[in-house]
Design a protein around this motif. Structure first.
Motif, PDB file in Angstrom:
ATOM      1  N   LEU A  81      37.845  60.935  44.785  1.00 64.25           N
ATOM      2  CA  LEU A  81      39.240  61.226  44.496  1.00 64.25           C
ATOM      3  C   LEU A  81      39.713  60.416  43.302  1.00 64.25           C
ATOM      4  O   LEU A  81      39.361  59.251  43.143  1.00 64.25           O
ATOM      5  CB  LEU A  81      40.119  60.905  45.706  1.00 64.25           C
ATOM      6  CG  LEU A  81      39.842  61.698  46.980  1.00 64.25           C
ATOM      7  CD1 LEU A  81      40.783  61.250  48.085  1.00 64.25           C
ATOM      8  CD2 LEU A  81      39.971  63.200  46.741  1.00 64.25           C
ATOM      9  N   GLU A  82      40.530  61.024  42.461  1.00 70.90           N
ATOM     10  CA  GLU A  82      41.040  60.343  41.281  1.00 70.90           C
ATOM     11  C   GLU A  82      42.118  59.330  41.635  1.00 70.90           C
ATOM     12  O   GLU A  82      42.367  58.389  40.890  1.00 70.90           O
ATOM     13  CB  GLU A  82      41.588  61.370  40.281  1.00 70.90           C
ATOM     14  CG  GLU A  82      41.906  60.807  38.910  1.00 70.90           C
ATOM     15  CD  GLU A  82      40.658  60.391  38.136  1.00 70.90           C
ATOM     16  OE1 GLU A  82      40.802  59.663  37.148  1.00 70.90           O
ATOM     17  OE2 GLU A  82      39.550  60.810  38.529  1.00 70.90           O
ATOM     18  N   ILE A  83      42.776  59.524  42.776  1.00 69.31           N
ATOM     19  CA  ILE A  83      43.788  58.569  43.196  1.00 69.31           C
ATOM     20  C   ILE A  83      43.117  57.280  43.652  1.00 69.31           C
ATOM     21  O   ILE A  83      41.916  57.239  43.918  1.00 69.31           O
ATOM     22  CB  ILE A  83      44.661  59.137  44.338  1.00 69.31           C
ATOM     23  CG1 ILE A  83      43.803  59.420  45.581  1.00 69.31           C
ATOM     24  CG2 ILE A  83      45.398  60.383  43.885  1.00 69.31           C
ATOM     25  CD1 ILE A  83      44.613  59.802  46.804  1.00 69.31           C
ATOM     26  N   ILE A  84      43.902  56.207  43.741  1.00 71.43           N
ATOM     27  CA  ILE A  84      43.392  54.933  44.245  1.00 71.43           C
ATOM     28  C   ILE A  84      43.384  54.986  45.769  1.00 71.43           C
ATOM     29  O   ILE A  84      44.407  55.285  46.392  1.00 71.43           O
ATOM     30  CB  ILE A  84      44.258  53.772  43.761  1.00 71.43           C
ATOM     31  CG1 ILE A  84      44.197  53.665  42.234  1.00 71.43           C
ATOM     32  CG2 ILE A  84      43.813  52.459  44.399  1.00 71.43           C
ATOM     33  CD1 ILE A  84      45.124  52.618  41.653  1.00 71.43           C
ATOM     34  N   CYS A  85      42.236  54.711  46.357  1.00 71.20           N
ATOM     35  CA  CYS A  85      42.090  54.641  47.810  1.00 71.20           C
ATOM     36  C   CYS A  85      41.668  53.229  48.181  1.00 71.20           C
ATOM     37  O   CYS A  85      40.645  52.740  47.693  1.00 71.20           O
ATOM     38  CB  CYS A  85      41.045  55.638  48.310  1.00 71.20           C
ATOM     39  SG  CYS A  85      41.407  57.362  47.925  1.00 71.20           S
ATOM     40  N   PHE A  86      42.437  52.574  49.036  1.00 68.30           N
ATOM     41  CA  PHE A  86      42.134  51.202  49.424  1.00 68.30           C
ATOM     42  C   PHE A  86      41.311  51.155  50.706  1.00 68.30           C
ATOM     43  O   PHE A  86      41.530  51.950  51.631  1.00 68.30           O
ATOM     44  CB  PHE A  86      43.421  50.401  49.630  1.00 68.30           C
ATOM     45  CG  PHE A  86      44.168  50.135  48.354  1.00 68.30           C
ATOM     46  CD1 PHE A  86      43.695  49.207  47.436  1.00 68.30           C
ATOM     47  CD2 PHE A  86      45.334  50.819  48.068  1.00 68.30           C
ATOM     48  CE1 PHE A  86      44.376  48.963  46.257  1.00 68.30           C
ATOM     49  CE2 PHE A  86      46.030  50.566  46.896  1.00 68.30           C
ATOM     50  CZ  PHE A  86      45.550  49.636  45.983  1.00 68.30           C
ATOM     51  N   VAL A  87      40.378  50.209  50.753  1.00 67.61           N
ATOM     52  CA  VAL A  87      39.594  49.938  51.951  1.00 67.61           C
ATOM     53  C   VAL A  87      39.443  48.423  52.075  1.00 67.61           C
ATOM     54  O   VAL A  87      39.513  47.703  51.073  1.00 67.61           O
ATOM     55  CB  VAL A  87      38.193  50.593  51.898  1.00 67.61           C
ATOM     56  CG1 VAL A  87      38.303  52.109  51.959  1.00 67.61           C
ATOM     57  CG2 VAL A  87      37.437  50.153  50.665  1.00 67.61           C
ATOM     58  N   PRO A  88      39.239  47.907  53.283  1.00 68.67           N
ATOM     59  CA  PRO A  88      39.064  46.462  53.452  1.00 68.67           C
ATOM     60  C   PRO A  88      37.607  46.055  53.315  1.00 68.67           C
ATOM     61  O   PRO A  88      36.698  46.816  53.636  1.00 68.67           O
ATOM     62  CB  PRO A  88      39.560  46.233  54.883  1.00 68.67           C
ATOM     63  CG  PRO A  88      39.240  47.513  55.596  1.00 68.67           C
ATOM     64  CD  PRO A  88      39.383  48.610  54.572  1.00 68.67           C
ATOM     65  N   SER A  89      37.387  44.841  52.826  1.00 72.38           N
ATOM     66  CA  SER A  89      36.036  44.281  52.816  1.00 72.38           C
ATOM     67  C   SER A  89      35.817  43.384  54.032  1.00 72.38           C
ATOM     68  O   SER A  89      34.697  42.960  54.297  1.00 72.38           O
ATOM     69  CB  SER A  89      35.794  43.482  51.533  1.00 72.38           C
ATOM     70  OG  SER A  89      36.776  42.473  51.380  1.00 72.38           O
ATOM     71  N   SER A 147      41.909  41.415  52.025  1.00 70.01           N
ATOM     72  CA  SER A 147      40.598  41.886  51.565  1.00 70.01           C
ATOM     73  C   SER A 147      40.645  43.303  51.016  1.00 70.01           C
ATOM     74  O   SER A 147      39.622  43.831  50.572  1.00 70.01           O
ATOM     75  CB  SER A 147      39.585  41.828  52.714  1.00 70.01           C
ATOM     76  OG  SER A 147      39.765  42.905  53.629  1.00 70.01           O
ATOM     77  N   LEU A 148      41.822  43.941  51.035  1.00 68.50           N
ATOM     78  CA  LEU A 148      41.936  45.329  50.576  1.00 68.50           C
ATOM     79  C   LEU A 148      41.635  45.428  49.084  1.00 68.50           C
ATOM     80  O   LEU A 148      42.064  44.590  48.285  1.00 68.50           O
ATOM     81  CB  LEU A 148      43.333  45.867  50.857  1.00 68.50           C
ATOM     82  CG  LEU A 148      43.654  46.133  52.331  1.00 68.50           C
ATOM     83  CD1 LEU A 148      45.159  46.295  52.537  1.00 68.50           C
ATOM     84  CD2 LEU A 148      42.905  47.349  52.846  1.00 68.50           C
ATOM     85  N   HIS A 149      40.930  46.480  48.709  1.00 67.20           N
ATOM     86  CA  HIS A 149      40.566  46.695  47.311  1.00 67.20           C
ATOM     87  C   HIS A 149      40.335  48.190  47.090  1.00 67.20           C
ATOM     88  O   HIS A 149      40.042  48.922  48.039  1.00 67.20           O
ATOM     89  CB  HIS A 149      39.291  45.916  46.955  1.00 67.20           C
ATOM     90  CG  HIS A 149      38.105  46.348  47.759  1.00 67.20           C
ATOM     91  ND1 HIS A 149      37.874  45.918  49.056  1.00 67.20           N
ATOM     92  CD2 HIS A 149      37.079  47.196  47.474  1.00 67.20           C
ATOM     93  CE1 HIS A 149      36.771  46.471  49.522  1.00 67.20           C
ATOM     94  NE2 HIS A 149      36.273  47.253  48.581  1.00 67.20           N
ATOM     95  N   PRO A 150      40.450  48.674  45.836  1.00 66.69           N
ATOM     96  CA  PRO A 150      40.159  50.092  45.565  1.00 66.69           C
ATOM     97  C   PRO A 150      38.693  50.384  45.845  1.00 66.69           C
ATOM     98  O   PRO A 150      37.808  49.631  45.441  1.00 66.69           O
ATOM     99  CB  PRO A 150      40.481  50.239  44.074  1.00 66.69           C
ATOM    100  CG  PRO A 150      41.406  49.109  43.764  1.00 66.69           C
ATOM    101  CD  PRO A 150      40.960  47.985  44.641  1.00 66.69           C
ATOM    102  N   ILE A 151      38.429  51.477  46.549  1.00 69.82           N
ATOM    103  CA  ILE A 151      37.042  51.813  46.871  1.00 69.82           C
ATOM    104  C   ILE A 151      36.275  52.270  45.647  1.00 69.82           C
ATOM    105  O   ILE A 151      35.057  52.122  45.576  1.00 69.82           O
ATOM    106  CB  ILE A 151      36.991  52.913  47.962  1.00 69.82           C
ATOM    107  CG1 ILE A 151      35.571  53.048  48.505  1.00 69.82           C
ATOM    108  CG2 ILE A 151      37.528  54.246  47.442  1.00 69.82           C
ATOM    109  CD1 ILE A 151      35.463  53.940  49.725  1.00 69.82           C
TER     110      ILE A 151
END
Length: 271
Positions: free
Chosen positions: A37-45, A186-190
């Motif tokens: 996806l072109e949008i920013i998707c956040f996920v935790p590390s 810890s969230l960051h762009p996937i």
């Protein structure tokens, strides 16, 4: 702060869209689908022990003929992590494009408590219950957080509708406030390329006096340019006589200032 200039001036923001699709969710979808996806998707590390990815949804926001390009659907995403259902621990992420209301509210507010935490995405305001910083919480909810794309699109002026920009909300059950804080931090762009998008957002909000660009190009009778490749923007801000703000205005994407002793003006815009 210094502005480094190479051969061209300006900043490029562009958007790519994806073909229309129906709702898709796990087990068909994986985290790799979010990277597309072109949008920013956040996920935790970081996740507390036992939490595992349970579900991913990708949907598409409704299009409006008056405001949107009907050929370019607008993706949204959500992610849920959970553990043993008997413990009821979850962490979830959802996104929205516009038309949002307050998110960090609870029906049973008398038994709830609020706090603020600092994260790489900016400050997050939490509401949780039951009260008290210690112990597992029945529910934790954050306010909406805007991403770099949303900030860049807002900087272009009021009245526009976001294309790549999204709001992100985070919720949890069955974990402590300390665990939630560690996850949020810890969230960051996937998608690694989203870092470049963030830089573009910072550039889009940068306001430079148009007269600065007089220092860069050579005379018309000369041919070697640029003459100046680095400008001290802190000095520009302090030198109010040479770079005074009288008459400096922003008209949409353009930053404009008058030229003394003429009826003309100078202007520039991010490209």
């Amino acid at each position: 702060m210094n502005l480094r200039i190479k051969c061209t001036l300006g900043f490029i923001l562009f958007a790519l869209m994806f073909p229309l699709s129906a709702l898709r969710s796990t087990p068909e979808l994986t985290l790799d689908d979010l990277k597309k996806l072109e949008i920013i998707c956040f996920v935790p590390s970081y996740l507390p022990e036992g939490l595992r990815l349970q579900r991913i949804d990708i949907t598409f926001d409704g299009l409006h003929e008056e405001f949107d390009d009907m050929k370019h659907p607008l993706p949204l995403y959500s992610v849920i992590y959970s553990n043993d259902p008997r413990r009821g621990a979850t962490f979830s992420i959802e996104s929205a494009r516009e038309g949002i209301g307050d998110r960090n509210i609870m029906v049973d507010e008398e038994n709830a408590e609020e706090t603020e935490i600092q994260t790489p995405l900016g400050p997050m305001y939490l509401i949780y219950k039951p009260k008290g910083k210690s112990g597992r919480k029945a529910e934790i909810i954050t306010n909406w957080v805007s991403d770099a794309n949303m900030n860049a699109e807002k900087a272009k002026g009021e009245g526009g509708h976001p294309i790549l920009g999204r709001f992100h909300g985070f919720s949890a059950t069955g974990i402590t406030v300390a665990e939630f804080t560690k996850i949020a931090q810890s969230l960051h762009p996937i998608r690694p390329g989203a870092a470049a998008t963030k830089n573009a957002a910072s550039a889009a909000t940068l306001k430079i006096h148009p007269r600065v660009f007089n220092m860069i190009g050579c005379w018309i009778s000369d041919s070697e340019s640029p003459v100046v490749t680095e400008i001290n923007l802190d000095a520009v801000e302090r030198n109010g006589n040479e770079f005074n703000q009288d008459g400096v205005t922003q008209d949409g994407e353009w930053m404009t200032c008058p030229v003394p002793d003429t009826n003309g003006f100078m202007r520039y815009r991010p490209k």
